[in-house]
Design an enzyme around this catalytic site. Sequence first.
Site, PDB file in Angstrom:
ATOM      1  N   ASP A 155      -9.405  -2.020   3.723  1.00  0.00           N
ATOM      2  CA  ASP A 155     -10.767  -2.482   4.323  1.00  0.00           C
ATOM      3  C   ASP A 155     -10.927  -1.000   5.192  1.00  0.00           C
ATOM      4  OD1 ASP A 155     -13.010  -3.575   5.520  1.00  0.00           O
ATOM      5  OD2 ASP A 155     -12.573  -5.414   4.325  1.00  0.00           O
TER       6      ASP A 155
ATOM      7  N   HIS B 250     -12.016   1.810   3.551  1.00  0.00           N
ATOM      8  CA  HIS B 250     -13.453   1.676   3.711  1.00  0.00           C
ATOM      9  C   HIS B 250     -14.180   2.843   4.711  1.00  0.00           C
ATOM     10  CE1 HIS B 250     -13.577  -2.201   1.176  1.00  0.00           C
ATOM     11  NE2 HIS B 250     -12.908  -1.182   0.728  1.00  0.00           N
TER      12      HIS B 250
END
Length: 395
Positions: free
Chosen positions: A219, A242
């Site tokens: 993430d 991310h």
Amino acid sequence: MAKPMSSFVLLVLFLILFFHLSLAIPVTYNVLSLGAKSDGKTDSSKAFLDAWSKACGSTEAATVYVPPGRFLLGKVEFKGQCNNNDIVIRLDGTLVAPSDYNVIGNAGNWLMFEHVNGLSINGGTLDGQGAGLWTCKKTGKSCPNGATTLEFSNSNNIFINGLTSLNSQMFHIVINGCNIVKAQGVKVSASGISPNTDGIHVQSSSDVTIMNSRIGTGDDCVSIGPGATNLWIENVACGPGHGISIGSLGKDQEEAGVQNVTVKTATFTGTQNGVRIKSWGRPSSGFARNILFQHAIMNNVQNPIVIDQNYCPDNKNCPDQASGVKISDVTYQDIHGTSASEVAVKFDCSSQYPCSGISLEDVKLTYNNQPAEASCSHADGSVSGVVQPSSCLLQ
Ligand SMILES: *[C@@H]1O[C@H](CO)[C@@H](O)[C@H](O)[C@H]1NC(C)=O
């Protein structure tokens, strides 16, 4: 008579000096002496808590020492207030979470420091053993949420040096409600497809510095939540992951803003995003302002520069309203490299509160060796230097 007398005086002086010096050395509590086992199998939680309460209770500077080896710990809360503001935790070993993810999976966090003022954590590895939980989540079975590996809550003057976090169940490191936190030489490593394993999450905190760190996870490498102010991020390598994200903001109607964030010298490799600001599409008092993204290199990044005010992962239960989050004074300076998608610069701002004061300076992003594209909606700002793709900001 005079001679033996003076050697006696010397001896006394020597003893006074000796005890004075030994008191000046911080008292050290070795977890092994308090019953911890370095076999990776015996639960050592109690020994760690004993070491902590001794260090925390000490009126002088104190050190908790964790020698090499693997130490199995369940959920442990290291709580203040302490009697001194100079505690060092020296980790030469690895702390290991229970292999059954259910043991801490609903506990919120695994290792937690709360109400502590003046703490350094030096070295060491935290192994969250999260892979089993990631697999469970992928099957769509009902699984626990997962625990954050390391959380600092309502604490001040925290220094984290050379800590490694592996395979967290959920977030790796959370800084929440803290002032003056410095993390440097941190390594985070988890699979690029591990769900919600943010590297370092900062919220409701001021004067946090993250430097010289390498983060690869499933993430956000760094995520920045409501109430983060005076945040400095420098020399961070991100990927997989991310990207470095402000948000998600606007989750709540009443929400603190994000202010004065600098991200300087960052490299993104194969990440989903580079530098991102995201908010849900619903009313909110939140804002993000005075943000500087400076000197970034993008290597094959899906969305190198993105503001997304209609954030809605998986397109499930999207609020579909205009975001109330006000985004202003965001500077992108010296950002170069390659985009893995055609649109390398995307500003999808709130129709109710358009982004203002967006500044692009010396930005050059290519897609397939061609100039990439930019897309703007409700975004105002200015351009200087060479900017490619050419800007679509309203001047
Ligand atoms: C912004 O934050 C930095 C630390 O990251 C701090 O040094 C600086 O003084 C802050 N600026 C303002 C205007 O508060």
